[in-house]
Design a protein around this motif. Structure first.
Motif, PDB file in Angstrom:
ATOM      1  N   UNK A  92       0.850  -1.190   0.000  1.00 21.70           N
ATOM      2  CA  UNK A  92       0.000   0.000   0.000  1.00 21.70           C
ATOM      3  C   UNK A  92       0.885   1.238   0.000  1.00 21.70           C
ATOM      4  N   UNK A  93       0.517   2.186  -0.849  1.00 18.21           N
ATOM      5  CA  UNK A  93       1.275   3.429  -0.982  1.00 18.21           C
ATOM      6  C   UNK A  93       0.307   4.606  -0.939  1.00 18.21           C
ATOM      7  N   UNK A  94       0.767   5.711  -0.357  1.00 20.24           N
ATOM      8  CA  UNK A  94      -0.009   6.951  -0.353  1.00 20.24           C
ATOM      9  C   UNK A  94       0.493   7.807  -1.502  1.00 20.24           C
ATOM     10  N   UNK A  95      -0.431   8.352  -2.281  1.00 17.01           N
ATOM     11  CA  UNK A  95      -0.071   9.221  -3.406  1.00 17.01           C
ATOM     12  C   UNK A  95       0.254  10.595  -2.830  1.00 17.01           C
ATOM     13  N   UNK A  96       1.517  10.987  -2.934  1.00 17.05           N
ATOM     14  CA  UNK A  96       1.955  12.274  -2.415  1.00 17.05           C
ATOM     15  C   UNK A  96       1.643  13.375  -3.422  1.00 17.05           C
ATOM     16  N   UNK A  97       1.927  13.097  -4.695  1.00 18.52           N
ATOM     17  CA  UNK A  97       1.581  14.050  -5.745  1.00 18.52           C
ATOM     18  C   UNK A  97       1.427  13.307  -7.063  1.00 18.52           C
ATOM     19  N   UNK A  98       0.738  13.968  -7.984  1.00 20.63           N
ATOM     20  CA  UNK A  98       0.537  13.429  -9.333  1.00 20.63           C
ATOM     21  C   UNK A  98       1.138  14.430 -10.313  1.00 20.63           C
TER      22      UNK A  98
END
Length: 134
Positions: A92-98
């Motif tokens: 599981x990863x948290x999206x910091x930026x796109x």
């Protein structure tokens, strides 16, 4: 035993009864069937190419910053799904930026993981921070 009758000459061809038009040639309907068949084949091909991945859940995910995703599968074809950040699943990863309109994974810097994705004509990179499994 009877002998078959001789073929009719063009002058002897049967005609429609008076007051009724002669039957039209079937040439147009066969062309319509062929064109219809081609159109159906094209529609099926488009549905498989564009619709099937979305129905089966295999379409790429365009996650937003702050959302969590799981990344599974091989490196050359990862499967990304959005999940609840508190689920505590592995990978599981948290999206910091796109980062939009690029496949350049270096735009995320060295401290974040990066995953280049494409959704239809949109290309983007997800900059990811690992979430500890519970």
């Amino acid at each position: 035993m009877t002998t078959p009758s001789a073929p009719l000459s063009p002058e002897q061809q049967p005609t429609a009864p008076e007051g009724q038009p002669a039957a039209p040639a079937k040439k147009g309907s066969s062309i319509l069937k062929k064109v219809g068949g081609v159109l159906v084949a094209i529609a099926i091909a488009l549905a498989v190419k564009f619709g099937l991945p979305y129905l089966t859940g295999e379409a790429p995910v365009h996650a937003k910053a702050g959302e969590c995703v799981t990344v599974t599968g091989p490196d050359n074809d990862p499967k990304v799904d959005t999940v609840d950040c508190s689920a505590g699943k592995a990978d599981t990863f948290k999206v910091v930026k796109v980062v939009e309109d690029t496949f350049d994974v270096n735009k995320c810097g060295t401290e974040l993981s990066a995953l280049a994705q494409q959704l239809e004509s949109d290309k983007f990179v997800l900059c990811l921070e690992e979430v500890a499994a519970k």
